[in-house]
Design a protein around this motif. Structure first.
Motif, PDB file in Angstrom:
ATOM      1  N   ALA A  10       0.900  -1.275   0.007  1.00  0.00           N
ATOM      2  CA  ALA A  10       0.115  -0.088  -0.009  1.00  0.00           C
ATOM      3  C   ALA A  10       1.058   1.041   0.039  1.00  0.00           C
ATOM      4  O   ALA A  10       1.728   1.299   0.626  1.00  0.00           O
ATOM      5  CB  ALA A  10      -1.163  -0.030   1.235  1.00  0.00           C
ATOM      6  N   MET A 197      -8.818   0.756  -6.266  1.00  0.00           N
ATOM      7  CA  MET A 197      -7.574   0.541  -7.137  1.00  0.00           C
ATOM      8  C   MET A 197      -7.146   1.947  -7.770  1.00  0.00           C
ATOM      9  O   MET A 197      -8.035   2.744  -7.779  1.00  0.00           O
ATOM     10  CB  MET A 197      -8.346  -0.428  -8.215  1.00  0.00           C
ATOM     11  CG  MET A 197      -9.043  -1.740  -7.696  1.00  0.00           C
ATOM     12  SD  MET A 197      -9.544  -2.696  -9.095  1.00  0.00           S
ATOM     13  CE  MET A 197     -10.731  -2.061  -9.859  1.00  0.00           C
ATOM     14  N   ASN A 200      -2.125   0.567 -11.939  1.00  0.00           N
ATOM     15  CA  ASN A 200      -1.149  -0.795 -11.651  1.00  0.00           C
ATOM     16  C   ASN A 200      -1.377  -1.104 -10.441  1.00  0.00           C
ATOM     17  O   ASN A 200      -0.396  -1.987  -9.620  1.00  0.00           O
ATOM     18  CB  ASN A 200       0.204  -0.377 -11.891  1.00  0.00           C
ATOM     19  CG  ASN A 200       0.459  -0.075 -13.122  1.00  0.00           C
ATOM     20  OD1 ASN A 200       0.222  -0.729 -14.203  1.00  0.00           O
ATOM     21  ND2 ASN A 200       1.492   1.194 -13.698  1.00  0.00           N
ATOM     22  N   LYS A 201      -2.442  -1.083  -9.702  1.00  0.00           N
ATOM     23  CA  LYS A 201      -2.695  -1.641  -8.173  1.00  0.00           C
ATOM     24  C   LYS A 201      -4.199  -2.101  -7.902  1.00  0.00           C
ATOM     25  O   LYS A 201      -5.085  -1.093  -8.153  1.00  0.00           O
ATOM     26  CB  LYS A 201      -2.273  -0.719  -7.027  1.00  0.00           C
ATOM     27  CG  LYS A 201      -2.257  -0.940  -6.026  1.00  0.00           C
ATOM     28  CD  LYS A 201      -1.862   0.125  -4.845  1.00  0.00           C
ATOM     29  CE  LYS A 201      -0.327  -0.021  -5.044  1.00  0.00           C
ATOM     30  NZ  LYS A 201       0.304   1.065  -3.795  1.00  0.00           N
ATOM     31  N   TYR A 203      -4.917  -3.613  -5.256  1.00  0.00           N
ATOM     32  CA  TYR A 203      -5.102  -3.888  -4.047  1.00  0.00           C
ATOM     33  C   TYR A 203      -4.444  -2.741  -2.984  1.00  0.00           C
ATOM     34  O   TYR A 203      -3.398  -2.740  -2.631  1.00  0.00           O
ATOM     35  CB  TYR A 203      -4.618  -5.315  -3.088  1.00  0.00           C
ATOM     36  CG  TYR A 203      -5.306  -6.373  -3.875  1.00  0.00           C
ATOM     37  CD1 TYR A 203      -6.459  -6.359  -4.015  1.00  0.00           C
ATOM     38  CD2 TYR A 203      -4.545  -7.396  -4.665  1.00  0.00           C
ATOM     39  CE1 TYR A 203      -7.025  -7.749  -4.744  1.00  0.00           C
ATOM     40  CE2 TYR A 203      -4.894  -8.504  -5.348  1.00  0.00           C
ATOM     41  CZ  TYR A 203      -6.136  -8.434  -5.480  1.00  0.00           C
ATOM     42  OH  TYR A 203      -6.810  -9.665  -5.970  1.00  0.00           O
ATOM     43  N   GLY A 204      -5.272  -1.768  -3.349  1.00  0.00           N
ATOM     44  CA  GLY A 204      -4.790  -0.381  -2.705  1.00  0.00           C
ATOM     45  C   GLY A 204      -4.985  -0.255  -1.081  1.00  0.00           C
ATOM     46  O   GLY A 204      -5.305  -1.183  -0.373  1.00  0.00           O
ATOM     47  N   HIS A 255       0.000 -12.885  -6.633  1.00  0.00           N
ATOM     48  CA  HIS A 255       0.578 -11.452  -6.981  1.00  0.00           C
ATOM     49  C   HIS A 255       1.655 -11.109  -6.297  1.00  0.00           C
ATOM     50  O   HIS A 255       1.811 -11.458  -4.920  1.00  0.00           O
ATOM     51  CB  HIS A 255      -0.601 -10.371  -7.054  1.00  0.00           C
ATOM     52  CG  HIS A 255      -1.013  -9.891  -5.732  1.00  0.00           C
ATOM     53  ND1 HIS A 255      -1.837 -10.532  -4.970  1.00  0.00           N
ATOM     54  CD2 HIS A 255      -0.399  -8.883  -4.911  1.00  0.00           C
ATOM     55  CE1 HIS A 255      -2.001  -9.907  -3.881  1.00  0.00           C
ATOM     56  NE2 HIS A 255      -1.190  -8.836  -3.878  1.00  0.00           N
ATOM     57  N   GLY A 258       5.635  -6.840  -3.351  1.00  0.00           N
ATOM     58  CA  GLY A 258       6.270  -5.650  -3.279  1.00  0.00           C
ATOM     59  C   GLY A 258       7.597  -5.620  -2.219  1.00  0.00           C
ATOM     60  O   GLY A 258       8.379  -5.110  -2.142  1.00  0.00           O
ATOM     61  N   HIS A 281       2.585  -5.965 -11.973  1.00  0.00           N
ATOM     62  CA  HIS A 281       1.721  -5.419 -11.291  1.00  0.00           C
ATOM     63  C   HIS A 281       0.051  -6.129 -10.736  1.00  0.00           C
ATOM     64  O   HIS A 281      -0.328  -5.775  -9.782  1.00  0.00           O
ATOM     65  CB  HIS A 281       1.236  -4.311 -11.696  1.00  0.00           C
ATOM     66  CG  HIS A 281       2.206  -3.333 -12.228  1.00  0.00           C
ATOM     67  ND1 HIS A 281       2.876  -2.747 -11.221  1.00  0.00           N
ATOM     68  CD2 HIS A 281       2.719  -3.079 -13.536  1.00  0.00           C
ATOM     69  CE1 HIS A 281       4.021  -1.997 -12.111  1.00  0.00           C
ATOM     70  NE2 HIS A 281       3.721  -2.215 -13.225  1.00  0.00           N
TER      71      HIS A 281
END
Length: 366
Positions: A10, A197, A200-201, A203-204, A255, A258, A281
């Motif tokens: 996030a 969202m 490129n994301k 799951y914000g 996924h 990060g 992403h």
């Protein structure tokens, strides 16, 4: 969304409005992605017939998305692709079933009367549109507990949609969904997340959590819906106790988290290099790896070290049922706009239960 997991990676700061749907070009990208997602879902719904293999349906969904994307005329530098691989999940299984070619699930077939959940997603220029639908295979009308859980998920989704207005607290949506499900003597699946969202994301940082345990309540912060945001709204409802359990079905959807960790095994490093190159992403399925077996082996260490997040396949109690409706909503200053959505007709389900809560009925009347 992976059950009960906090959205990974996030952002520490809120994205500027210029990257949200205040920009007309951004809205165009979301809606272009939604168009393909909706068309693919319709193809998948029509293909859900008794005797059809789950694997074949997943392959059909992914191929339809890929073929449709190939026809989209965009500048070479503009990204486009699958934002969520096709999953086909029957009966008491909760979500994320997308079998590999070499697995025990590869031979699984749909049967007449199965309650099946379909899920997929598309991204254009990094802006994702996700959609999920539930249906009963081979039947145009339903009764009993199948009708109860379908109606519960449908109306809970409709209630949630109307609450995605600027200023609404995420926990208020959680509570409204809970009440709608309870009207049909069902419960939301514990820990399922609807997430903000951005480019490129999927799951914000902001999330609406269903049926949270005390631990999950403490780990997910209170937030408000704001204008120019976009959400994937995942409403999953169960006839049982709503507490997903682990299964022996192999997890195939992941996924990137990060997280950066040194991987020890060469197989793991090779697999993660492919992930980084092809799926930097968005969620992916092991079925699309250049070498399915090596991809599966490589993901074992990747999962253990946390560099990828698994979308595990959980289950309700044997004999119970799970229904899901998922949509993508754009939050405008004047209210929500649903750009992907269900094809479910509530008139096709006959139940002796109904929503009687005045606040929910008022919402549904709008």
């Amino acid at each position: 969304m992976p059950i009960g997991r906090k959205p990974a990676g996030a952002a520490a700061k809120k994205a500027p409005v210029a990257l949200g749907i205040a920009e007309p070009k951004v809205v165009e990208s979301y809606k272009a992605a939604a168009k393909i997602a909706n068309e693919t879902m319709k193809t998948l719904i029509d293909a859900c017939q008794p005797g059809t293999k789950v694997l074949d349906l997943c392959a059909l969904g992914d191929k339809t998305m890929t073929d449709s994307l190939a026809k989209v005329d965009l500048p070479a530098e503009t990204a486009k692709g699958i934002a969520f691989p096709t999953t086909v999940t029957p009966n008491q299984l909760v979500a994320h079933l997308s079998p590999m070619k070499e697995s025990d699930d590869a031979t699984m077939e749909l049967k007449d009367g199965d309650l099946v959940k379909l899920q997929l997603g598309i991204q254009i220029d990094g802006y994702p549109a996700l959609v999920g639908h539930s249906l009963v295979v081979g039947q145009t009308s339903t009764q009993g507990r199948k009708a109860d859980v379908l109606l519960a998920a449908h109306y809970a989704a409709e209630v949630a949609l109307r609450m995605f207005t600027p200023g609404t607290k995420n926990m208020d949506i959680t509570q409204a969904v809970q009440k709608a499900a309870q009207a049909y003597e069902t419960v939301p699946a514990e820990g399922m997340l609807s997430t903000e969202m951005t480019q490129n994301k999927v799951y914000g940082e902001k999330a609406v959590i269903l049926n949270p345990s005390m631990e999950l309540r403490r780990s997910h912060k209170v937030a408000k819906v704001e204008a120019h945001e976009v959400y994937q709204v995942d409403i999953t409802v169960c006839t049982g106790d709503g507490k997903p359990r682990e299964t022996e079905h192999r997890t195939t959807v992941f996924h990137k988290s990060g997280t950066r960790v040194g991987l020890k095994m060469q197989t793991s490093r090779t697999a993660f290099t492919e992930v980084t190159k092809r799926f930097p992403h968005f969620p992916f399925t092991l079925r699309t790896f250049s070498d399915e077996r090596k991809g599966r082996l490589g993901m074992m260490e990747c999962r253990k070290t946390g560099v990828v997040v698994p979308h595990d396949i959980f289950t309700e109690k044997e004999g119970e049922l799970v229904a899901q409706f998922q949509f993508t909503v754009l939050v405008h200053p004047e209210g929500p706009e649903k750009i992907t959505g269900t094809w479910f007709d509530p008139a096709s389900a006959q139940s002796d239960k109904k929503i009687e809560d005045e606040e929910l009925l008022k919402l549904l009347a709008n």
